[in-house]
Enzyme design. Structure first.
Site, PDB file in Angstrom:
ATOM      1  N   CYS A  36       9.839  46.330 -11.508  1.00  0.00           N
ATOM      2  CA  CYS A  36      10.195  45.707 -12.794  1.00  0.00           C
ATOM      3  C   CYS A  36      10.675  46.707 -13.847  1.00  0.00           C
ATOM      4  O   CYS A  36      11.308  46.322 -14.818  1.00  0.00           O
ATOM      5  CB  CYS A  36       9.010  44.937 -13.347  1.00  0.00           C
ATOM      6  SG  CYS A  36       8.366  43.766 -12.177  1.00  0.00           S
ATOM      7  N   HIS A  95       9.295  43.424 -20.990  1.00  0.00           N
ATOM      8  CA  HIS A  95       9.426  42.830 -19.652  1.00  0.00           C
ATOM      9  C   HIS A  95       8.761  41.454 -19.672  1.00  0.00           C
ATOM     10  O   HIS A  95       7.648  41.301 -20.186  1.00  0.00           O
ATOM     11  CB  HIS A  95       8.750  43.755 -18.639  1.00  0.00           C
ATOM     12  CG  HIS A  95       8.615  43.171 -17.281  1.00  0.00           C
ATOM     13  ND1 HIS A  95       9.634  42.494 -16.664  1.00  0.00           N
ATOM     14  CD2 HIS A  95       7.572  43.157 -16.410  1.00  0.00           C
ATOM     15  CE1 HIS A  95       9.232  42.090 -15.469  1.00  0.00           C
ATOM     16  NE2 HIS A  95       7.976  42.472 -15.300  1.00  0.00           N
ATOM     17  N   ASN A 147       9.129  35.744 -14.157  1.00  0.00           N
ATOM     18  CA  ASN A 147       9.283  37.195 -14.047  1.00  0.00           C
ATOM     19  C   ASN A 147      10.398  37.502 -13.044  1.00  0.00           C
ATOM     20  O   ASN A 147      10.226  37.272 -11.851  1.00  0.00           O
ATOM     21  CB  ASN A 147       7.939  37.786 -13.597  1.00  0.00           C
ATOM     22  CG  ASN A 147       7.983  39.294 -13.432  1.00  0.00           C
ATOM     23  OD1 ASN A 147       9.043  39.899 -13.439  1.00  0.00           O
ATOM     24  ND2 ASN A 147       6.817  39.883 -13.256  1.00  0.00           N
TER      25      ASN A 147
HETATM   26  N1  ACO Z   1      -2.902  27.452 -10.405  1.00  0.00           N
HETATM   27  C1  ACO Z   1      -4.187  27.073 -10.606  1.00  0.00           C
HETATM   28  N2  ACO Z   1      -5.203  27.927 -10.511  1.00  0.00           N
HETATM   29  C2  ACO Z   1      -4.912  29.213 -10.225  1.00  0.00           C
HETATM   30  C3  ACO Z   1      -3.594  29.657  -9.999  1.00  0.00           C
HETATM   31  C4  ACO Z   1      -2.578  28.705 -10.098  1.00  0.00           C
HETATM   32  N3  ACO Z   1      -1.287  29.034  -9.938  1.00  0.00           N
HETATM   33  N4  ACO Z   1      -3.633  30.979  -9.728  1.00  0.00           N
HETATM   34  C5  ACO Z   1      -4.913  31.358  -9.770  1.00  0.00           C
HETATM   35  N5  ACO Z   1      -5.692  30.287 -10.058  1.00  0.00           N
HETATM   36  C6  ACO Z   1      -7.150  30.227 -10.196  1.00  0.00           C
HETATM   37  C7  ACO Z   1      -7.820  31.358  -9.482  1.00  0.00           C
HETATM   38  O1  ACO Z   1      -8.010  31.042  -8.113  1.00  0.00           O
HETATM   39  C8  ACO Z   1      -9.102  31.462 -10.234  1.00  0.00           C
HETATM   40  O2  ACO Z   1      -9.974  30.442  -9.763  1.00  0.00           O
HETATM   41  P1  ACO Z   1     -11.527  30.766  -9.492  1.00  0.00           P
HETATM   42  O3  ACO Z   1     -12.070  31.147 -10.830  1.00  0.00           O
HETATM   43  O4  ACO Z   1     -12.046  29.480  -8.959  1.00  0.00           O
HETATM   44  O5  ACO Z   1     -11.525  31.896  -8.511  1.00  0.00           O
HETATM   45  C9  ACO Z   1      -8.741  31.091 -11.672  1.00  0.00           C
HETATM   46  O6  ACO Z   1      -7.477  30.416 -11.569  1.00  0.00           O
HETATM   47  C10 ACO Z   1      -8.581  32.287 -12.571  1.00  0.00           C
HETATM   48  O7  ACO Z   1      -7.811  33.257 -11.896  1.00  0.00           O
HETATM   49  P2  ACO Z   1      -7.457  34.631 -12.539  1.00  0.00           P
HETATM   50  O8  ACO Z   1      -6.685  35.449 -11.560  1.00  0.00           O
HETATM   51  O9  ACO Z   1      -8.680  35.224 -13.162  1.00  0.00           O
HETATM   52  O10 ACO Z   1      -6.483  34.142 -13.727  1.00  0.00           O
HETATM   53  P3  ACO Z   1      -5.839  34.990 -14.867  1.00  0.00           P
HETATM   54  O11 ACO Z   1      -6.133  34.368 -16.166  1.00  0.00           O
HETATM   55  O12 ACO Z   1      -6.092  36.469 -14.710  1.00  0.00           O
HETATM   56  O13 ACO Z   1      -4.290  34.775 -14.602  1.00  0.00           O
HETATM   57  C11 ACO Z   1      -2.409  35.907 -13.653  1.00  0.00           C
HETATM   58  C12 ACO Z   1      -3.715  35.211 -13.368  1.00  0.00           C
HETATM   59  C13 ACO Z   1      -1.472  34.950 -14.317  1.00  0.00           C
HETATM   60  C14 ACO Z   1      -1.814  36.384 -12.322  1.00  0.00           C
HETATM   61  C15 ACO Z   1      -2.677  37.111 -14.589  1.00  0.00           C
HETATM   62  O14 ACO Z   1      -3.728  37.893 -14.104  1.00  0.00           O
HETATM   63  C16 ACO Z   1      -1.461  37.990 -14.734  1.00  0.00           C
HETATM   64  O15 ACO Z   1      -0.460  37.583 -15.283  1.00  0.00           O
HETATM   65  N6  ACO Z   1      -1.551  39.243 -14.268  1.00  0.00           N
HETATM   66  C17 ACO Z   1      -0.450  40.161 -14.363  1.00  0.00           C
HETATM   67  C18 ACO Z   1       0.464  39.861 -13.263  1.00  0.00           C
HETATM   68  C19 ACO Z   1       1.802  40.466 -13.505  1.00  0.00           C
HETATM   69  O16 ACO Z   1       2.295  40.500 -14.594  1.00  0.00           O
HETATM   70  N7  ACO Z   1       2.382  40.928 -12.425  1.00  0.00           N
HETATM   71  C20 ACO Z   1       3.659  41.440 -12.414  1.00  0.00           C
HETATM   72  C21 ACO Z   1       3.788  42.729 -13.202  1.00  0.00           C
HETATM   73  S1  ACO Z   1       4.804  43.881 -12.452  1.00  0.00           S
HETATM   74  C22 ACO Z   1       6.077  43.078 -11.906  1.00  0.00           C
HETATM   75  O17 ACO Z   1       6.606  42.368 -12.692  1.00  0.00           O
HETATM   76  C23 ACO Z   1       6.522  43.187 -10.470  1.00  0.00           C
END
Ligand code: ACO
Length: 326
Positions: A113, A253, A283
């Site tokens: 990214c 980003h 993204n």
């Molecule tokens: N729909 C419904 N529920 C979901 C989903 C979904 N799509 N995805 C995860 N969940 C659930 C999980 O299973 C979890 O359930 P549980 O508590 O029963 O285990 C719950 O939601 C919470 O999950 P978390 O992973 O804690 O959710 P969080 O608030 O952290 O959000 C996310 C997840 C959106 C991935 C966040 O962590 C994030 O954005 N991280 C950064 C990711 C990123 O930006 N990556 C790319 C950067 S570099 C690049 O661009 C290549």
């Protein structure tokens, strides 16, 4: 010494739209969850016949037209992509041929990214030394081809698209003030496509193998992203004797609205100065910053003399910032 300046931008988004409601039919998710946790409402999906170079060529043609230049004016083409047409030749070679830019050397940049900012940094050096006069930097991705469409934790986050910028030397005060790039390979396992090379062999998503799809530690990535991006943004400002109050437009980003809001808060940049389009595209990895920059210019969010800060973060881990006087 010459300053490098962006003199034209372009972007291309595939026509097919995939909404959060479409995703509800594929995995156990909801529009409400995706909107609340990420800010993404829909994303674009490339046609089966399209490869990353096809998207990049369309964005580059627009950038050339915007700059009032011909493909034959290009001397160097840098293509940032994590989803190349193939392992080799480079996607940049296909972009060069597709544009008819026979006078340009061409190479790919692998910084996920942050790839576009890595590209800007390389372009800046070549312009400053006078080695090349006209450089094309492209970020192009078809993330939908490396997603596990049964993994709700990743497949809701990404989209396809391309953005491009033409760089030349500046005769006045405008241009890139400085670019700052970083890598820390100790975080490599936060975000990776393991089955896509010599370490684990080459898996094929087309044949149902998921090893070459994106594997991500979402929570860990979130925290590091906020820290690294705000730190490098501050470094860019301080190294030019500027402060966050001087920023006219902040273009981060487009990974997650909550990440963007957290960085803006840490920097003290008010929301009206933060550019966001991730609700439309998700993204798009290396394409995210140049698409956002192109849209910001089209929407007249940037005027001559404005101070623009772009920041990105990606697999590697990599991160970087560029401060630009428009
Ligand atoms: N729909 C419904 N529920 C979901 C989903 C979904 N799509 N995805 C995860 N969940 C659930 C999980 O299973 C979890 O359930 P549980 O508590 O029963 O285990 C719950 O939601 C919470 O999950 P978390 O992973 O804690 O959710 P969080 O608030 O952290 O959000 C996310 C997840 C959106 C991935 C966040 O962590 C994030 O954005 N991280 C950064 C990711 C990123 O930006 N990556 C790319 C950067 S570099 C690049 O661009 C290549």
């Amino acid at each position: 010494m010459l300053r490098a300046k962006i003199i034209g931008t372009g972007s291309y988004l595939p026509k097919k739209v995939m909404t959060n409601h479409d995703l509800e039919k594929l995995v156990d998710t909801s529009d409400e969850w995706i909107m609340t946790r990420t800010g993404i409402r829909e994303r674009r999906i490339a046609d089966k016949k399209e490869a990353s170079s096809d998207l990049g060529i369309k964005a580059a043609r627009e950038a050339l037209a915007n700059a009032g230049l011909k493909a034959s004016d290009l001397e160097l083409i840098l293509v940032a992509t994590a989803t190349p047409d193939m392992i080799f030749p480079s996607t940049a070679a296909y972009v060069q041929h597709g544009l008819g830019a026979g006078n340009a050397a061409a190479m790919d940049i692998s910084a996920v990214c942050t790839g576009f900012i890595f590209g800007l940094s390389i372009a800046e050096q070549y312009i400053k030394t006078g080695r090349y006069k006209t450089i094309l930097v492209v970020g192009t991705e078809i993330m939908s081809r490396i997603l596990d469409w049964t993994d709700r934790k990743t497949c809701v986050l990404f989209g396809d698209g391309a953005g491009a910028a033409i760089i030349q030397g500046s005769e006045d005060e405008s241009g890139i003030l400085s670019t700052h790039i970083y890598t820390d390979g100790s975080y490599a396992d936060f975000l990776l496509a393991p089955g896509s090379g010599t370490r684990h062999g080459y898996g094929s998503a087309a044949q149902g193998d998921k090893s070459n799809c994106i594997h991500m530690k979402g929570n860990e990535t979130f925290k590091v992203a906020v820290n690294f991006m705000s730190k490098v943004a501050r470094e860019a400002l301080e190294s030019n004797g500027l402060a966050s109050e001087d920023i006219d437009l902040f273009i981060p980003h487009q990974a997650n609205q909550r990440i963007i809001e957290a960085i803006a808060k840490k920097l003290g940049v008010p929301s009206e100065k933060v550019f966001m389009n991730l609700h439309k595209y998700g993204n798009t990895s290396a394409a995210s910053v140049p698409i956002a920059l192109d849209e910001a210019l089209r929407e007249n969010r940037i005027k001559r003399g404005d101070l623009v800060l772009i920041v990105a973060f990606g697999g590697g881990l990599t991160w970087g910032a560029s401060l630009i006087r428009w």
